[in-house]
Design an enzyme around this catalytic site. Structure first.
Site, PDB file in Angstrom:
ATOM      1  N   GLU A   1       0.827  -1.209   0.000  1.00 20.53           N
ATOM      2  CA  GLU A   1       0.000   0.000   0.000  1.00 20.53           C
ATOM      3  C   GLU A   1       0.863   1.262   0.000  1.00 20.53           C
ATOM      4  O   GLU A   1       0.505   2.281  -0.597  1.00 20.53           O
ATOM      5  CB  GLU A   1      -0.922   0.006   1.223  1.00 20.53           C
ATOM      6  CG  GLU A   1      -1.988  -1.083   1.242  1.00 20.53           C
ATOM      7  CD  GLU A   1      -3.104  -0.846   0.232  1.00 20.53           C
ATOM      8  OE1 GLU A   1      -3.368   0.320  -0.101  1.00 20.53           O
ATOM      9  OE2 GLU A   1      -3.698  -1.835  -0.227  1.00 20.53           O
TER      10      GLU A   1
ATOM     11  N   HIS B   1       2.750  -9.915  17.539  1.00 18.05           N
ATOM     12  CA  HIS B   1       3.425 -11.093  18.075  1.00 18.05           C
ATOM     13  C   HIS B   1       4.867 -11.177  17.602  1.00 18.05           C
ATOM     14  O   HIS B   1       5.758 -11.558  18.370  1.00 18.05           O
ATOM     15  CB  HIS B   1       2.683 -12.378  17.690  1.00 18.05           C
ATOM     16  CG  HIS B   1       3.253 -13.595  18.339  1.00 18.05           C
ATOM     17  ND1 HIS B   1       4.210 -14.374  17.723  1.00 18.05           N
ATOM     18  CD2 HIS B   1       3.034 -14.144  19.562  1.00 18.05           C
ATOM     19  CE1 HIS B   1       4.549 -15.358  18.528  1.00 18.05           C
ATOM     20  NE2 HIS B   1       3.857 -15.249  19.650  1.00 18.05           N
TER      21      HIS B   1
ATOM     22  N   GLY C   1      -9.034 -14.926  23.973  1.00 20.30           N
ATOM     23  CA  GLY C   1      -7.718 -15.542  24.032  1.00 20.30           C
ATOM     24  C   GLY C   1      -6.802 -15.206  22.876  1.00 20.30           C
ATOM     25  O   GLY C   1      -5.731 -15.807  22.739  1.00 20.30           O
TER      26      GLY C   1
ATOM     27  N   LYS D   1       7.836 -11.488  27.284  1.00 21.27           N
ATOM     28  CA  LYS D   1       7.965 -10.587  26.138  1.00 21.27           C
ATOM     29  C   LYS D   1       8.104  -9.132  26.577  1.00 21.27           C
ATOM     30  O   LYS D   1       8.602  -8.292  25.830  1.00 21.27           O
ATOM     31  CB  LYS D   1       6.755 -10.747  25.217  1.00 21.27           C
ATOM     32  CG  LYS D   1       6.631 -12.152  24.638  1.00 21.27           C
ATOM     33  CD  LYS D   1       5.300 -12.363  23.925  1.00 21.27           C
ATOM     34  CE  LYS D   1       5.184 -13.799  23.427  1.00 21.27           C
ATOM     35  NZ  LYS D   1       3.855 -14.070  22.827  1.00 21.27           N
TER      36      LYS D   1
END
Length: 450
Positions: free
Chosen positions: A182, A355, A381, A396
């Site tokens: 894009e 993630h 979840g 993380k």
């Protein structure tokens, strides 16, 4: 009519109440004990007085007070500078409550990741002795990971992101296939404003694609594909040529009994591919152009999930054998996280980009600073909706961190955040980061190029 058993049950309850001094009529109005801090007003039922007028604990003296922006305050109504008004509004959000407060906290978190220096952390026995000198610690800053989904580029957020990359205010980018194509497509044709309620069938008949309330004609993609197809052919040719050179060098080493020396084999990766696209587009409106020019790596592990994937698919029938190695890229992004003295994550949206960035920071036991901006919820979840606290459980985000999630459309809040952080005192910031690096080994590279 009460049974004998019922009468016995009620009698036993009344007896127990009498033993405990309790009243059987909870609506009876009677004064409370004189030493009761709730109330001594006899007209209020005691149970209601206890429930409604219970004494509260004192708030700590340093507890912030909820107070929003006061447009009638001195200076607000007479201010002629829109920037001054915006700054005052943004400062007030911190104590407005709800997501306004989270927005204020996000501003603070980004300010912290931008100003962090290793000198803020004390050197301790057992640390690398090369990191002991204060002058070295003052030159080591946090590495900032910027992640965004494709809709951020489809929208006007593209210009905000380009500003950050153009001024080298971030160190690493993670996006989706749409976030790549894009950006390039807009270099050929614009994206238009539409409406969320436009009829999909009618748009399909006209060859117009809808992204929310934005419209992208099919011809935009056609022009992009006409541009990228020859480029893929060229890169394929370069790959085969370098492989032939590699094979020749390998044979030469074998003939010289130099079995221990294996030449490095060139391979295209998604990040190398994207860098090439940025250089070839040569358009200053492009995020990828500035990323390539400024040496900021752009990672896209799902590069084939879009128009680029379509072109690679078609190319494979014309000429099989073009390789994009994602394994090399996963090492590259993970190493960037590991080779950092502190990291910050700014994630716009969820899914893969969220993630992938968090997982890279897992390799270093978590990011020091984090700001998530999305509308995902955690009840299902999904990783997209997962809270920063869930990321802490995975390692993380560091357990000592104070991450922030703003539940809002990123096209609304991120420009506001940038206005109070990256866009403030740009030239001063550039002076402050001169001679700094994200890892001590990179300081040596700076010294060699100086």
């Amino acid at each position: 009519k009460m049974t004998t058993q019922h009468q016995k049950d009620y009698s036993s309850i009344e007896e127990e109440d009498d033993k405990e001094g309790a009243t059987t009529n909870i609506l009876e109005s009677k004064p409370l004990e004189e030493n009761n801090a709730v109330s001594a007003r006899p007209h209020i039922p005691s149970v209601s007085a206890s429930a409604v007028l219970g004494e509260s604990a004192s708030m700590p003296e340093d507890t912030p007070v909820c107070r929003g922006v006061d447009f009638s305050a001195t200076g607000m109504e007479t201010s002629t500078e829109q920037g001054d008004i915006l700054s005052q509004i943004m400062q007030s959000l911190r104590y407005t409550g709800f997501q306004a407060t989270n927005l204020g906290l996000a501003v603070e978190q980004i300010q912290q990741m931008r100003t962090w220096r290793l000198s803020q952390e004390p050197w301790q026995e057992g640390d690398d002795t090369e990191l002991r000198p204060l002058e070295i610690r003052e030159r080591l800053r946090a590495r900032i990971f910027l992640s965004y989904t494709s809709n951020q580029i489809s929208s006007g957020q593209r210009e905000v992101l380009r500003f950050l990359v153009q001024n080298k205010m971030v160190d690493c980018i993670v996006t989706t296939a749409g976030g790549i194509e894009e950006d390039l497509i807009k270099c050929f044709q614009p994206t238009y404003m539409g409406d969320f309620k436009l009829n999909g069938r009618e748009l399909r008949k006209k060859g117009i694609n809808r992204i929310g309330n934005l419209l992208v004609p099919n011809k935009n993609y056609c022009e992009f594909e006409d541009w990228v197809n020859p480029l893929i052919e060229t890169m394929h040719q370069e790959q085969d040529q370098k492989w032939a050179e590699w094979a020749a060098e390998l044979i030469k080493n074998k003939s010289n009994n130099d079995d221990d020396t294996t030449p490095e084999k060139f391979v295209w990766t998604p990040s190398k591919f994207i860098q090439r696209l940025g250089l070839e587009i040569n358009n200053e409106e492009s995020v990828l152009y500035w990323a390539a020019k400024n040496g900021i790596p752009v990672f896209c592990p799902a590069l084939t999930d879009g128009s680029v994937g379509d072109m690679l698919y078609f190319h494979s029938y014309k000429r099989p054998g073009f390789i994009l190695d994602i394994a090399e890229d996963i090492r590259r992004i993970n190493d960037l996280a590991v080779r950092s003295h502190a990291t910050g994550m700014i994630v716009l949206g969820g899914g893969l980009v969220k993630h992938h960035t968090c997982n890279a920071n897992l390799m270093r036991n978590g990011a020091n600073f984090s700001v998530f901006i999305n509308t995902g919820q955690e009840f299902d979840g999904s990783d997209s909706g997962a809270s920063p606290d869930e990321a802490i459980s995975w390692g993380k985000i560091r357990i000592t961190a104070k991450p922030v999630k703003v539940c809002c459309d990123a096209t609304i809040v991120f420009p506001l955040i940038v206005s109070q952080t990256f866009a403030k005192d740009v030239e001063q910031w550039k002076e402050e980061v001169k001679g700094t690096a994200c890892y001590i080994d990179d300081l040596d590279c700076l010294a060699k190029t100086a």
